[in-house]
Design a protein around this motif. Structure first.
Motif, PDB file in Angstrom:
ATOM      1  N   PHE A  89      -4.180  -4.678 -15.831  1.00 56.32           N
ATOM      2  CA  PHE A  89      -2.965  -3.896 -16.033  1.00 56.32           C
ATOM      3  C   PHE A  89      -2.542  -3.165 -14.767  1.00 56.32           C
ATOM      4  N   HIS A  90      -3.502  -2.746 -13.945  1.00 57.98           N
ATOM      5  CA  HIS A  90      -3.194  -1.927 -12.770  1.00 57.98           C
ATOM      6  C   HIS A  90      -3.164  -2.732 -11.464  1.00 57.98           C
ATOM      7  N   HIS A  91      -3.172  -4.048 -11.553  1.00 58.86           N
ATOM      8  CA  HIS A  91      -2.874  -4.833 -10.359  1.00 58.86           C
ATOM      9  C   HIS A  91      -1.384  -4.688 -10.048  1.00 58.86           C
ATOM     10  N   SER A  92      -1.063  -4.667  -8.769  1.00 62.18           N
ATOM     11  CA  SER A  92       0.329  -4.431  -8.384  1.00 62.18           C
ATOM     12  C   SER A  92       0.576  -5.008  -6.994  1.00 62.18           C
ATOM     13  N   MET A  93       1.698  -4.652  -6.429  1.00 61.62           N
ATOM     14  CA  MET A  93       2.041  -5.032  -5.063  1.00 61.62           C
ATOM     15  C   MET A  93       2.624  -3.825  -4.349  1.00 61.62           C
ATOM     16  N   ASN A  94       2.377  -3.742  -3.050  1.00 62.76           N
ATOM     17  CA  ASN A  94       3.048  -2.768  -2.211  1.00 62.76           C
ATOM     18  C   ASN A  94       4.303  -3.413  -1.641  1.00 62.76           C
ATOM     19  N   TYR A  95       5.393  -2.690  -1.670  1.00 61.25           N
ATOM     20  CA  TYR A  95       6.672  -3.307  -1.341  1.00 61.25           C
ATOM     21  C   TYR A  95       7.674  -2.254  -0.901  1.00 61.25           C
ATOM     22  N   ARG A  96       8.761  -2.731  -0.325  1.00 62.61           N
ATOM     23  CA  ARG A  96       9.984  -1.970  -0.120  1.00 62.61           C
ATOM     24  C   ARG A  96      11.114  -2.858  -0.626  1.00 62.61           C
ATOM     25  N   SER A  97      11.943  -2.350  -1.496  1.00 58.93           N
ATOM     26  CA  SER A  97      13.005  -3.180  -2.055  1.00 58.93           C
ATOM     27  C   SER A  97      14.291  -2.385  -2.178  1.00 58.93           C
TER      28      SER A  97
END
Length: 225
Positions: free
Chosen positions: A103-111
């Motif tokens: 559930f807490h897997h994610s990505m670092n991003y700027r959008s």
């Protein structure tokens, strides 16, 4: 021009508001880093989202600055986008976040999301300026080294301008946001940074052996992104 991104009903961030970015300079920094935008427009009776090269003129003629994209005059999506409301999105992926649960897997991003009424650029000087900006966004300084565009090339190319006034931006950085009990269980968590790397120039087979790699191309290759 305001240095703050003022939300509208169409750009107000409702989910993940803690990741909202209000500083317009950060929006422009993202647009300077990114190389591909996705433009969404309704074509006929269905939506179409297409990747496109782009460039930004922070001091452009539109409120908040101007985002330019280009394409073939024969492209239906571009014909439909003229004087229509479009949505332009830009994303840079900065990392993969490994949480202590799925559930807490994610990505670092700027959008960023930009919504506005596109206009077809008809002024010859603005159109040439936009095309130069798009080339220089790929390889800074490149447009000044090229021959002038021919009438045939210009007649085959259309440029769209989208105002940057109505825009929003979100960003995420760092590691996972896990449940306390998962952290206490001693499971590994962290993130994997991602960067874009420009490789060494590959010479086209039709380039004479005595022609050196130009300075603008060499400088772009030395830049990590």
């Amino acid at each position: 021009m305001s240095t703050t991104l003022e939300p509208t009903d169409r750009t107000r961030i409702r989910r993940g508001r803690n990741r909202a970015v209000a500083d317009r300079t950060e929006l422009h920094a993202l647009l300077a880093d990114a190389l591909v935008a996705h433009l969404g427009v309704t074509v006929g009776d269905h939506p179409v989202v297409l990747p496109t090269a782009f460039a930004v003129d922070a001091d452009g003629p539109d409120e908040g600055g101007t985002l330019y994209v280009h394409g073939s005059v024969g492209a239906r999506w571009l014909q439909e986008a003229g004087d229509a409301t479009v949505c332009v999105t830009v994303t840079e992926l900065d990392g993969l976040v490994a949480g202590r649960s799925a559930f807490h897997h994610s990505m670092n991003y700027r959008s960023a999301v930009v919504i506005g009424r596109a206009r077809v650029v008809t002024d010859p000087a603005e159109r040439q300026h936009a095309l130069d900006l798009i080339v220089d966004h790929m390889i800074p300084g490149r447009s000044a080294t090229l021959r002038p565009s021919t009438r045939k090339e210009l007649a085959a190319t259309a440029v769209l301008a989208v105002p940057l006034h109505e825009a929003s931006m979100k960003a995420r950085a760092g590691g996972p946001v896990d449940e306390p009990e998962d952290v206490a269980a001693g499971i590994w968590g962290g993130h994997l940074p991602l960067t874009r790397v420009v490789g060494a120039p590959v010479v086209d087979h039709q380039t004479p052996a005595e022609v050196a790699v130009p300075d603008d191309v060499r400088a772009r290759a030395l830049h990590r992104a």
